[in-house]
Design an enzyme around this catalytic site. Structure first.
Site, PDB file in Angstrom:
ATOM      1  N   HIS A 101       0.852  -1.197   0.000  1.00 55.85           N
ATOM      2  CA  HIS A 101       0.000   0.000   0.000  1.00 55.85           C
ATOM      3  C   HIS A 101       0.881   1.237   0.000  1.00 55.85           C
ATOM      4  CE1 HIS A 101       0.684  -1.311   4.160  1.00 55.85           C
ATOM      5  NE2 HIS A 101       0.697  -0.034   4.489  1.00 55.85           N
ATOM      6  N   HIS A 103       0.825   5.091   1.222  1.00 54.97           N
ATOM      7  CA  HIS A 103       0.151   6.098   2.034  1.00 54.97           C
ATOM      8  C   HIS A 103       0.177   7.414   1.261  1.00 54.97           C
ATOM      9  CE1 HIS A 103       0.345   3.855   5.959  1.00 54.97           C
ATOM     10  NE2 HIS A 103       1.381   3.278   5.373  1.00 54.97           N
TER      11      HIS A 103
HETATM   12  P1  5GP Z   1       1.734   0.207   7.439  1.00 52.63           P
HETATM   13  O1  5GP Z   1       2.341   0.518   8.782  1.00 52.63           O
HETATM   14  O2  5GP Z   1       1.592  -1.274   7.212  1.00 52.63           O
HETATM   15  O3  5GP Z   1       2.416   0.930   6.316  1.00 52.63           O
HETATM   16  O4  5GP Z   1       0.294   0.857   7.504  1.00 52.63           O
HETATM   17  C1  5GP Z   1      -0.892   0.153   7.571  1.00 52.63           C
HETATM   18  C2  5GP Z   1      -2.003   1.188   7.572  1.00 52.63           C
HETATM   19  O5  5GP Z   1      -3.235   0.502   7.405  1.00 52.63           O
HETATM   20  C3  5GP Z   1      -2.105   1.980   8.885  1.00 52.63           C
HETATM   21  O6  5GP Z   1      -1.984   3.364   8.597  1.00 52.63           O
HETATM   22  C4  5GP Z   1      -3.467   1.607   9.420  1.00 52.63           C
HETATM   23  O7  5GP Z   1      -4.132   2.676  10.021  1.00 52.63           O
HETATM   24  C5  5GP Z   1      -4.210   1.124   8.184  1.00 52.63           C
HETATM   25  N1  5GP Z   1      -5.224   0.126   8.463  1.00 52.63           N
HETATM   26  C6  5GP Z   1      -5.070  -0.991   9.211  1.00 52.63           C
HETATM   27  N2  5GP Z   1      -6.230  -1.694   9.256  1.00 52.63           N
HETATM   28  C7  5GP Z   1      -7.124  -0.995   8.505  1.00 52.63           C
HETATM   29  C8  5GP Z   1      -8.498  -1.211   8.177  1.00 52.63           C
HETATM   30  O8  5GP Z   1      -9.121  -2.182   8.571  1.00 52.63           O
HETATM   31  N3  5GP Z   1      -9.090  -0.287   7.386  1.00 52.63           N
HETATM   32  C9  5GP Z   1      -8.417   0.809   6.924  1.00 52.63           C
HETATM   33  N4  5GP Z   1      -9.100   1.655   6.153  1.00 52.63           N
HETATM   34  N5  5GP Z   1      -7.126   1.048   7.211  1.00 52.63           N
HETATM   35  C10 5GP Z   1      -6.487   0.160   8.000  1.00 52.63           C
END
Ligand code: 5GP
Ligand code: ZN
Length: 139
Positions: A101, A103
């Site tokens: 993903h 951001h």
């Molecule tokens: P990472 O640290 O893996 O780059 O970020 C994962 C992101 O996914 C976090 O910013 C977190 O808030 C988001 N996230 C985790 N679970 C969910 C969810 O169930 N729905 C949505 N919309 N975002 C999520």
């Protein structure tokens, strides 16, 4: 390619709810559930890839083009001054969801988000050595 235990695969399949901004055959963009600034959005490929390194090149092209399309919309809608794009790879880097993903984080002067604390400037020789060791990995 989906992972039955992956939260983003479940969002892609609409098994769990998300606030969707944009969808096409390859990608989905939706609001992050715990935004670091107001308007924080995510863009994911519909297929499950753990991270950028594992993503198929053509899929990645589609994802990046959606990131570019969504970013100014996020910025304008939030009346932000800039956009931070970020993708994390590995738990050590802070990755929590192991489905690629990007951001899209709207930034405004004084929003308080601290990313890169100021560090001392490195010597050229040390930087050259590091560059050489990385170049060796490219061969
Ligand atoms: P990472 O640290 O893996 O780059 O970020 C994962 C992101 O996914 C976090 O910013 C977190 O808030 C988001 N996230 C985790 N679970 C969910 C969810 O169930 N729905 C949505 N919309 N975002 C999520
Ligand atoms: Zn997934």
């Amino acid at each position: 390619m989906t992972d039955p235990h992956c939260i983003f695969c479940k969002i892609v399949s609409k098994e769990i709810e998300a606030s969707i901004i944009y969808e096409d055959d390859t990608c989905l963009a939706f609001m992050d559930i715990t935004p670091v600034t107001k308007g924080h959005a995510l863009v994911v490929p519909k297929q499950h890839y753990a991270n950028l390194s594992e993503c198929d090149d053509e899929v990645l092209r589609g994802v990046i083009s959606v990131v570019r399309k969504i970013s100014p919309a996020v910025k304008n809608a939030m009346d932000a001054e800039g956009i931070l794009l970020q993708t994390l790879e590995g738990s050590a880097a802070g990755q929590e969801v192991f489905h690629l993903h990007f951001h899209i984080i709207p930034r405004t002067t004084g929003d308080g988000l601290i990313l890169f604390p100021k560090k001392a400037m490195q010597e050229r020789d040390a930087l050259n050595d590091l560059a050489e060791s990385i170049k060796a990995e490219l061969k």
